[in-house]
Write an enzyme that holds these catalytic residues in place. Structure first.
Site, PDB file in Angstrom:
ATOM      1  N   GLU A 110      37.595 -39.568 -83.306  1.00  0.00           N
ATOM      2  CA  GLU A 110      38.787 -39.044 -83.977  1.00  0.00           C
ATOM      3  C   GLU A 110      39.529 -38.101 -83.059  1.00  0.00           C
ATOM      4  O   GLU A 110      38.945 -37.469 -82.187  1.00  0.00           O
ATOM      5  CB  GLU A 110      38.383 -38.209 -85.200  1.00  0.00           C
ATOM      6  CG  GLU A 110      37.577 -38.914 -86.207  1.00  0.00           C
ATOM      7  CD  GLU A 110      37.012 -37.937 -87.251  1.00  0.00           C
ATOM      8  OE1 GLU A 110      36.141 -38.354 -87.989  1.00  0.00           O
ATOM      9  OE2 GLU A 110      37.444 -36.761 -87.292  1.00  0.00           O
ATOM     10  N   CYS A 123      43.917 -32.171 -80.738  1.00  0.00           N
ATOM     11  CA  CYS A 123      42.490 -31.841 -80.737  1.00  0.00           C
ATOM     12  C   CYS A 123      41.741 -33.118 -80.355  1.00  0.00           C
ATOM     13  O   CYS A 123      41.814 -34.123 -81.078  1.00  0.00           O
ATOM     14  CB  CYS A 123      42.090 -31.348 -82.136  1.00  0.00           C
ATOM     15  SG  CYS A 123      40.335 -31.020 -82.303  1.00  0.00           S
ATOM     16  N   CYS A 130      27.268 -36.054 -81.505  1.00  0.00           N
ATOM     17  CA  CYS A 130      27.023 -34.805 -80.774  1.00  0.00           C
ATOM     18  C   CYS A 130      25.531 -34.498 -80.807  1.00  0.00           C
ATOM     19  O   CYS A 130      24.898 -34.572 -81.863  1.00  0.00           O
ATOM     20  CB  CYS A 130      27.804 -33.654 -81.413  1.00  0.00           C
ATOM     21  SG  CYS A 130      27.530 -32.082 -80.557  1.00  0.00           S
ATOM     22  N   CYS A 134      24.716 -29.218 -85.181  1.00  0.00           N
ATOM     23  CA  CYS A 134      24.893 -28.065 -86.076  1.00  0.00           C
ATOM     24  C   CYS A 134      24.810 -28.548 -87.529  1.00  0.00           C
ATOM     25  O   CYS A 134      25.363 -29.590 -87.881  1.00  0.00           O
ATOM     26  CB  CYS A 134      26.232 -27.389 -85.811  1.00  0.00           C
ATOM     27  SG  CYS A 134      26.380 -26.807 -84.123  1.00  0.00           S
ATOM     28  N   CYS A 137      28.026 -29.520 -89.591  1.00  0.00           N
ATOM     29  CA  CYS A 137      29.048 -30.321 -88.917  1.00  0.00           C
ATOM     30  C   CYS A 137      28.757 -31.815 -89.024  1.00  0.00           C
ATOM     31  O   CYS A 137      27.644 -32.257 -88.715  1.00  0.00           O
ATOM     32  CB  CYS A 137      29.120 -29.909 -87.452  1.00  0.00           C
ATOM     33  SG  CYS A 137      30.230 -30.939 -86.480  1.00  0.00           S
ATOM     34  N   CYS A 350      35.980 -32.144 -88.335  1.00  0.00           N
ATOM     35  CA  CYS A 350      35.752 -33.134 -87.291  1.00  0.00           C
ATOM     36  C   CYS A 350      34.521 -33.968 -87.595  1.00  0.00           C
ATOM     37  O   CYS A 350      33.509 -33.475 -88.046  1.00  0.00           O
ATOM     38  CB  CYS A 350      35.632 -32.454 -85.933  1.00  0.00           C
ATOM     39  SG  CYS A 350      34.104 -31.562 -85.666  1.00  0.00           S
TER      40      CYS A 350
END
Ligand code: SAH
Ligand code: SF4
Length: 365
Positions: A110, A123, A130, A134, A137, A350
């Site tokens: 994205e 952005c 990832c 976290c 997230c 995100c």
């Protein structure tokens, strides 16, 4: 902390997966020159190509109408133009727009277009998924799928520019992924973004956001360009950070702050502390006061981001608590911006849009 090194997958190479041709964006200059020479083209044709790529933000050879048809064909046979496709757009009433991009191997990322008075910010993502993970997230929920290639990082710029007809004023690497764990691909992209003969953006218009990956902060300082550094602190003590960020890639606050000091000393740009505000985790008055002190001591501004719910585990504080936290920061003399999570309205924070649009099962490279 179980481990301190980033994953080995550097996403190396600039081949687009569908065609196995090298991307026109990352082909070495000497190779490009040789291509034009071998095709008997004059040097102004190369300039025309670069004009399309870097001034007119056009990647597709077919659209480069002032190049002869035979040259466009030769380019198509030798290089890949755009490996990613725009799969969906999600506009929000506040003017932001999220773009879902499909990559050549079926993965998705994205990017978000964020207008504000007088300027446009893109952005951008740096990884598919990832590895930091976290707990609040969506991007890290399935771990790292793979690193983005340099050309995939840059192609986001073309998809965004196609929407607004120009380059953005600012770029923040705050989309999906931990950019400092993919510096092998991100630094060449940044080098091209700031090269006067390429995109020609001022380094201070670019911001790299990190969850606090200390070796990456030092590496970015060694890179030596005036990039803005944003560090996602989220807490003023290691115990609270541990609630939010798993052990594997989390560094002690003291080490992060030392790296931030080093960065500011070498680069001379004020750092930003990002602070995702979460109910009963890090929204206490005492946390606000300690955060303000920390920011003052390290000459950093604070970017307050109210949590945007992605899981049942956490809740966003009430507006009254958010306001109080912000006021306390200011009262304590901290430089502060309250990000009203513009992206929140466009399929939320995100990673969430991608999470609902995965086309293929997770595949590692
Ligand atoms: N990996 C980098 C950059 C991408 S995340 C980093 O962590 O800094 C960019 C920012 O979005 C981070 O500050 C992160 O805390 C924030 N963020 C992620 N998910 C969020 C959510 N659900 N609500 C609010 N902020 C979120
Ligand atoms: Fe990764 Fe940043 Fe999301 Fe953490 S907040 S999982 S580091 S993208």
């Amino acid at each position: 902390m179980a481990g301190r090194t980033g994953p080995d997958d550097d996403g190396a190479g600039a081949l687009t997966m569908s065609s196995c041709l090298p991307s026109i964006l990352t082909v070495p200059e000497a190779e490009l020159q040789a291509f034009f020479r071998d095709n008997g083209e004059k040097s102004f044709r190369r300039k025309q190509l670069q004009e399309w790529l870097y001034r007119r933000h056009t990647l597709q050879f077919a659209a480069m109408t002032d190049l002869p048809g035979a040259l466009r064909l030769a380019l198509t046979e030798r290089f890949a133009d755009c490996s990613s496709t725009l799969a969906a757009t999600l506009p929000a009433p506040d003017g932001t727009e999220k773009l879902l991009l499909h990559l050549a191997d079926g993965e998705a990322i994205e990017m978000v277009l964020i207008p504000s008075p007088g300027r446009m910010t893109f952005c951008l993502s740096t990884q598919v998924g990832c590895p930091v993970g976290c707990r609040f997230c969506a991007s890290g929920r399935d771990g790292l799928i793979r690193n983005l290639h340099t050309h995939e990082i840059l192609e986001q710029l073309y998809h965004g520019s196609a929407r607004i007809g120009r380059l953005p004023d600012n770029i923040v690497f705050m989309g999906i992924g931990e950019g400092l764990l993919n510096l092998k691909q991100l630094l060449p992209a940044i080098t091209m973004l700031i090269a006067p003969e390429r995109f020609g953006m001022a380094p201070r218009r670019l911001t790299v956001s990190t969850s606090g990956y200390v070796p990456g902060i030092y590496e970015l300082a060694a890179f030596g360009r005036e990039l803005n550094l944003a560090v996602s602190l989220h807490a003023v003590d290691d115990a609270t950070r541990a609630v939010l960020i798993p052990d594997t890639l989390r560094y002690p606050l003291a080490e992060i702050l030392a790296a931030v000091d080093d960065y500011q000393q070498k680069i001379g740009r004020m750092a930003t502390f990002e602070y995702t505000l979460i109910e009963a985790v890090n929204d206490q008055d005492s946390a606000a006061r300690a955060l303000a002190r920390l920011a003052r001591r390290h000459h950093a501004k604070i970017n307050l981001i109210p949590y945007n719910a992605t899981t049942e585990l956490f809740r966003r504080p009430s507006n009254a608590v958010i306001r109080r936290f912000a006021e306390l920061l200011e009262a304590e003399g901290a430089k502060m911006t309250l990000r009203l999570e513009k992206g929140a309205k466009v399929a939320a924070a995100c990673g969430q849009l991608r999470a609902t649009h995965r086309r293929t099962p997770a595949a590692t490279e």
